[in-house]
Design a protein around this motif. Structure first.
Motif, PDB file in Angstrom:
ATOM      1  N   ASP A   8      42.618   8.932 -21.573  1.00  0.00           N
ATOM      2  CA  ASP A   8      44.089   8.782 -22.163  1.00  0.00           C
ATOM      3  C   ASP A   8      45.089   9.628 -21.543  1.00  0.00           C
ATOM      4  O   ASP A   8      46.139   9.490 -21.703  1.00  0.00           O
ATOM      5  CB  ASP A   8      44.166   9.344 -23.430  1.00  0.00           C
ATOM      6  N   LEU A   9      44.757  10.328 -20.413  1.00  0.00           N
ATOM      7  CA  LEU A   9      45.592  11.049 -19.724  1.00  0.00           C
ATOM      8  C   LEU A   9      46.670  10.306 -18.892  1.00  0.00           C
ATOM      9  O   LEU A   9      46.085   9.158 -18.437  1.00  0.00           O
ATOM     10  CB  LEU A   9      44.975  12.067 -18.985  1.00  0.00           C
ATOM     11  N   LEU A  30      44.426  22.680 -14.711  1.00  0.00           N
ATOM     12  CA  LEU A  30      44.602  23.590 -16.076  1.00  0.00           C
ATOM     13  C   LEU A  30      44.313  23.013 -17.192  1.00  0.00           C
ATOM     14  O   LEU A  30      44.401  21.973 -17.316  1.00  0.00           O
ATOM     15  CB  LEU A  30      46.100  24.104 -15.901  1.00  0.00           C
ATOM     16  N   ARG A  31      43.566  23.781 -17.864  1.00  0.00           N
ATOM     17  CA  ARG A  31      43.219  23.277 -19.496  1.00  0.00           C
ATOM     18  C   ARG A  31      43.741  24.210 -20.316  1.00  0.00           C
ATOM     19  O   ARG A  31      43.659  25.484 -20.278  1.00  0.00           O
ATOM     20  CB  ARG A  31      41.559  23.691 -19.458  1.00  0.00           C
ATOM     21  N   LEU A  32      44.325  23.576 -21.217  1.00  0.00           N
ATOM     22  CA  LEU A  32      44.950  24.159 -22.619  1.00  0.00           C
ATOM     23  C   LEU A  32      44.143  23.856 -23.631  1.00  0.00           C
ATOM     24  O   LEU A  32      43.630  22.552 -23.857  1.00  0.00           O
ATOM     25  CB  LEU A  32      46.590  23.701 -22.878  1.00  0.00           C
ATOM     26  N   ASP A  55      52.806  15.966 -24.456  1.00  0.00           N
ATOM     27  CA  ASP A  55      52.759  14.755 -25.215  1.00  0.00           C
ATOM     28  C   ASP A  55      51.577  14.876 -26.145  1.00  0.00           C
ATOM     29  O   ASP A  55      50.532  15.207 -25.579  1.00  0.00           O
ATOM     30  CB  ASP A  55      52.833  13.561 -24.503  1.00  0.00           C
ATOM     31  N   ALA A  56      52.100  14.628 -27.343  1.00  0.00           N
ATOM     32  CA  ALA A  56      50.856  14.624 -28.463  1.00  0.00           C
ATOM     33  C   ALA A  56      49.840  13.669 -28.178  1.00  0.00           C
ATOM     34  O   ALA A  56      48.587  14.005 -28.374  1.00  0.00           O
ATOM     35  CB  ALA A  56      51.488  14.193 -29.547  1.00  0.00           C
ATOM     36  N   LEU A  75      43.635  19.935 -23.408  1.00  0.00           N
ATOM     37  CA  LEU A  75      44.605  19.104 -22.754  1.00  0.00           C
ATOM     38  C   LEU A  75      44.475  19.601 -21.459  1.00  0.00           C
ATOM     39  O   LEU A  75      44.702  20.657 -20.851  1.00  0.00           O
ATOM     40  CB  LEU A  75      46.306  19.466 -23.071  1.00  0.00           C
ATOM     41  N   LEU A  76      44.631  18.561 -20.469  1.00  0.00           N
ATOM     42  CA  LEU A  76      44.466  18.881 -18.835  1.00  0.00           C
ATOM     43  C   LEU A  76      45.790  18.783 -18.301  1.00  0.00           C
ATOM     44  O   LEU A  76      46.497  17.609 -18.608  1.00  0.00           O
ATOM     45  CB  LEU A  76      43.395  17.725 -18.229  1.00  0.00           C
TER      46      LEU A  76
END
Length: 82
Positions: A8-9, A30-32, A55-56, A75-76
């Protein structure tokens, strides 16, 4: 588990060793990660979206944290290396 949210990214997610990864040679992944209650994680995702940070729809689905009553979402992002 990582494949669950990559589709979905809004950007390509080719592995670093793939032939088409030349576009990503100068980028760092980066990963959040948000961990907490389902309500708390959802709220923070929406706050990030409202603030224009992420973005959600780019976050992973909410996943259970093993051996815990908490959940997480990932999130990536990619940043250009200097």
């Amino acid at each position: 588990m990582a494949d669950e949210f990559l589709s979905d990214l809004p950007f390509p997610t080719n592995p670093p060793n793939s032939p088409s990864s030349s576009n990503f040679d100068n980028r760092e992944r980066l990963r959040l990660i948000l961990i907490g209650s389902t309500e708390g994680v959802r709220e923070m995702i929406h706050r990030q979206h409202q603030a224009g940070i992420a973005d959600a729809g780019s976050w992973s689905r909410i996943l259970p944290v093993p051996n815990s009553d908490e959940v997480m979402s990932i999130l990536l992002l990619y940043r250009r290396r200097e």
